[in-house]
Design a protein around this motif. Structure first.
Motif, PDB file in Angstrom:
ATOM      1  N   ARG A 164       0.791  -1.228   0.000  1.00  0.00           N
ATOM      2  CA  ARG A 164       0.000   0.000   0.000  1.00  0.00           C
ATOM      3  C   ARG A 164       0.825   1.280   0.000  1.00  0.00           C
ATOM      4  O   ARG A 164       0.274   2.377  -0.148  1.00  0.00           O
ATOM      5  CB  ARG A 164      -0.933   0.011   1.229  1.00  0.00           C
ATOM      6  N   ILE A 165       2.131   1.157   0.160  1.00  0.00           N
ATOM      7  CA  ILE A 165       2.951   2.360   0.298  1.00  0.00           C
ATOM      8  C   ILE A 165       3.066   3.164  -0.998  1.00  0.00           C
ATOM      9  O   ILE A 165       2.916   4.390  -0.973  1.00  0.00           O
ATOM     10  CB  ILE A 165       4.346   2.007   0.857  1.00  0.00           C
ATOM     11  N   PRO A 166       3.331   2.547  -2.154  1.00  0.00           N
ATOM     12  CA  PRO A 166       3.474   3.350  -3.379  1.00  0.00           C
ATOM     13  C   PRO A 166       2.263   4.234  -3.677  1.00  0.00           C
ATOM     14  O   PRO A 166       2.419   5.403  -4.060  1.00  0.00           O
ATOM     15  CB  PRO A 166       3.680   2.290  -4.466  1.00  0.00           C
ATOM     16  N   ALA A 167       1.054   3.711  -3.501  1.00  0.00           N
ATOM     17  CA  ALA A 167      -0.148   4.505  -3.767  1.00  0.00           C
ATOM     18  C   ALA A 167      -0.254   5.672  -2.797  1.00  0.00           C
ATOM     19  O   ALA A 167      -0.675   6.777  -3.179  1.00  0.00           O
ATOM     20  CB  ALA A 167      -1.397   3.626  -3.675  1.00  0.00           C
ATOM     21  N   HIS A 168       0.150   5.440  -1.545  1.00  0.00           N
ATOM     22  CA  HIS A 168       0.082   6.520  -0.562  1.00  0.00           C
ATOM     23  C   HIS A 168       1.106   7.608  -0.877  1.00  0.00           C
ATOM     24  O   HIS A 168       0.794   8.801  -0.771  1.00  0.00           O
ATOM     25  CB  HIS A 168       0.320   5.969   0.847  1.00  0.00           C
ATOM     26  N   VAL A 169       2.299   7.213  -1.260  1.00  0.00           N
ATOM     27  CA  VAL A 169       3.326   8.189  -1.644  1.00  0.00           C
ATOM     28  C   VAL A 169       2.839   9.001  -2.844  1.00  0.00           C
ATOM     29  O   VAL A 169       3.033  10.222  -2.914  1.00  0.00           O
ATOM     30  CB  VAL A 169       4.662   7.494  -1.949  1.00  0.00           C
ATOM     31  N   GLN A 170       2.181   8.330  -3.782  1.00  0.00           N
ATOM     32  CA  GLN A 170       1.652   9.025  -4.952  1.00  0.00           C
ATOM     33  C   GLN A 170       0.570  10.033  -4.549  1.00  0.00           C
ATOM     34  O   GLN A 170       0.532  11.156  -5.060  1.00  0.00           O
ATOM     35  CB  GLN A 170       1.083   8.021  -5.957  1.00  0.00           C
TER      36      GLN A 170
END
Length: 206
Positions: A164-170
């Protein structure tokens, strides 16, 4: 003539960055934005001797202020409290002549180990994240800043394994871009319990 872009100040506070799986990546994303000044408070002030004049000038020079931190015991890491206690002086941030922060935009980007359900009245922690951050919200109100809902990644301990981290960073990066270009619906962002992607906010407001 192109519209002037907003300048963003990100104040990052994480006391154990070597163990960070999310906040460190958000700080890195901050550094990649040309409109952002990204400050690692623990690295800059390892002895907590904060340069008040320098920090006040940073606030003056920027239009948007972001606190980036992991939620520790329902509050900020210690250095962010120290920063507030020293930098937000009477006559500068509030009180007679204290209008330096008036009309600036402010929000918190934080991570929480518990689930979103745990941060509800009927949940384990009994309060929402926005409620737990009310002291910071009132600080923003007192200093005349426009306070936006917090951006939160819940269940952060499991976020890496669950991808879930990449989407949150985006999402975080998109918010910075929208704030810099002054295209974020601030009224919607201020009224929400939590921030979300700018495109989702726009869709929800229609």
């Amino acid at each position: 003539m192109p519209e002037e872009r907003k300048k963003i100040l990100v104040l990052f506070a994480h006391p154990s960055q070597e163990r960070s799986e999310v906040n460190r990546l958000l700080f890195k994303a901050s550094q990649e934005h040309v409109d952002v000044t990204a400050v690692d408070l623990y690295r800059e002030y390892p002895t907590f001797h904060i340069n008040i004049d320098k920090e006040q000038q940073r606030l003056i020079d920027h239009d948007v202020i972001v606190f980036l931190f992991p939620l520790h015991w329902y509050s900020t890491p210690a250095i962010l409290k120290q920063w507030q206690d020293l930098v937000l002086e009477y006559g500068f941030a509030y009180g007679e002549g204290g209008t330096a922060l008036k009309d600036k935009v402010f929000f918190c980007a934080t991570t929480a180990g518990g689930s979103e359900h745990a941060y509800q009245h009927e949940g384990y922690n009994h309060f929402s994240i926005r409620e737990l951050l009310h002291p910071i919200e009132q600080t923003a109100n007192l200093t005349g800043m426009k306070y936006l809902a917090p951006l939160v990644l819940f269940s952060s301990r499991n976020a890496k394994e669950e991808g879930r981290i990449p989407a949150h960073v985006q999402t975080y990066s998109q918010l910075l871009s929208a704030l810099a270009s002054d295209t974020l619906d601030l009224e919607n962002a201020a009224s929400r319990p939590l921030l979300m992607r700018p495109t989702e906010q726009e869709a929800e407001s229609h």
